[in-house]
Enzyme design. Structure first.
Site: not given
Length: 445
Positions: A222, A225, A244, A247, A354
């Site tokens: 989330c 939160c 979520c 929250c 990379d």
């Protein structure tokens, strides 16, 4: 939009434009490239406010398109829709999406006095420079497509980028329209925080859920939160239907019903591109008939699900430059009945130096189906090793061909492709340009 420029600014701008156009002429005459960056770089030294002075002349406003994947296809589709309505559109169609590339695209549409006579400017922008260009561009619409890990040697984590975006977008005028991807938790949260007018695009088609969250996933926590998100299902990577449990943060509601919109390009990722362009076009007042007709006849941008016929055989080029994008192109390949695939891995600046990201790609799915896999590119042995590690047993039916020379690799792949099948080519960005040069005999940039 369309503001007048002061006389003294006009003189300096005119000089910068004249120099830039001269550079363009010389570069193209000598066949040194497409001059998609250098003219803007030089003109910017003469007039540092070049981006601002040019963009403020756009009559109906700038449309900025940012995100990790899908910028070129979305920009081209929206550009085509607007052109079908008779609008003059400026677009950085070469894919040069850093500041000098944006300036060069705008310079291309000016006259020698620096007057820009265009209705819209559609600019695809590298996600890392969004904070630097928003103020001078003052876009009318910002399309936020997605945020994935990309070019790990250049960029930080996706939440770092999103925080920068949120901070700078929130300072723009409230009449700015922001269109984020509702299925991306990070961007859904971004849209929910902004004071501007926000529209969302996304999918609502559970039949397209993946069986499980893939390995190459970036953001399943989330953004408010930090708790793990509950997913009803995922469409690709971390894009899906989420909530979520701690929250209450949840996916934003898309403006358009995705099931009512068709797509002509292969891949679920292109459904997102279609919905993003359609949402923006409707916001600009384009009728749905024109939008749908354009979608149904749309041709892919170079290297993005582009179909070619070479020596009587079908070839499809699927740009594969990061874990999420490559997983989606592999999904396209494995959903077909075609058994010949060419993978080309480079590690140049446009690709990111990379290449460890290939170990986050689900190449096992490509190997499991068998067939012939040809590998080439600057890092051909890295890709070959990744494919070997994807084999569950030595008795795998895969026919792996390693060929350092790209031209020979393409010839070999074509030789192995039956008349009734399609050769799928999965290249990184610089490799895609090389592949197209070999196949079509001409360069893009």
């Amino acid at each position: 939009m369309g503001n007048k420029i002061q006389f003294i600014d006009r003189l300096r701008l005119g000089f910068a434009v004249s120099v830039a156009k001269s550079v363009t002429f010389i570069v193209r005459s000598l066949r040194l490239g497409a001059a998609s960056v250098l003219p803007g770089s030089i003109a910017r030294r003469i007039e540092p406010r070049l981006l601002q002075l040019l963009s403020q002349q756009v009559k109906n406003g700038v449309i900025l398109i940012a995100g990790t994947n899908g910028k070129t296809t979305t920009a081209l589709l929206l550009c085509t829709i607007l052109e079908h309505k008779g609008f003059r559109v400026t677009h950085n169609s070469t894919g040069a999406n850093l500041e000098n590339g944006l300036m060069t695209a705008l310079l291309e549409s000016t006259n020698l006095l620096g007057t820009l006579n265009t209705d819209y400017a559609i600019l695809e922008v590298d996600e890392n420079i969004v904070p630097r260009v928003l103020k001078p561009l003052q876009p009318r619409i910002i399309l936020c497509l997605n945020l994935f890990r990309d070019q790990l040697d250049r960029y930080g984590e996706v939440d770092t980028i999103s925080k920068r975006w949120t901070k700078v977008i929130s300072t723009l005028p409230t009449e700015t329209v922001v269109i984020p991807n509702a299925d991306d938790p990070t961007l859904s949260n971004l849209g929910q925080q902004l004071p501007q007018r926000v529209l969302f695009f996304g999918l609502n088609e559970p039949e397209h859920y993946l069986e499980a969250i893939p390995h190459a996933v970036d953001s399943i926590y989330c953004p408010k939160c930090g708790h793990s998100l509950d997913y009803k299902g995922v469409y690709l990577s971390h894009l899906g239907d989420f909530t979520c449990p701690k929250c209450g943060f949840t996916k934003s509601k898309p403006t358009l019903e995705s099931s009512e919109w068709s797509q002509i390009l292969v891949g679920l990722y292109n459904k997102y591109n279609t919905l993003a362009a359609a949402t923006a076009a409707i916001e600009l007042g384009v009728d749905e008939v024109t939008i749908r007709d354009t979608i149904n006849t749309f041709q892919a941008a170079f290297g993005r699900a582009e179909d070619l016929v070479i020596n009587g055989k079908r070839v499809r080029i699927l740009l594969s430059k990061n874990p999420v994008g490559t997983n989606e192109t592999i999904r396209v390949v494995t959903q077909s009945t075609d058994k010949i695939t060419l993978l080309v891995l480079n590690d140049r600046t446009p690709d990111g130096t990379d290449v460890s990201w290939i170990w986050d790609v689900d190449t096992e799915k490509l190997v499991e189906r068998g067939g012939t896999l040809v590998v080439s590119g600057d890092r051909v042995y890295d890709m070959a090793l990744r494919l070997r590690y994807s084999q569950k047993s030595p008795e795998s039916s895969i026919n792996l061909i390693v060929e350092e020379d790209l031209r020979q690799a393409i010839a070999t792949a074509l030789e192995h492709t039956p008349e009734n099948e399609t050769l799928h080519i999965l290249p990184t960005y610089s490799a895609m340009l090389e592949v197209r040069e070999v196949l079509t005999g001409r360069k893009i940039l």
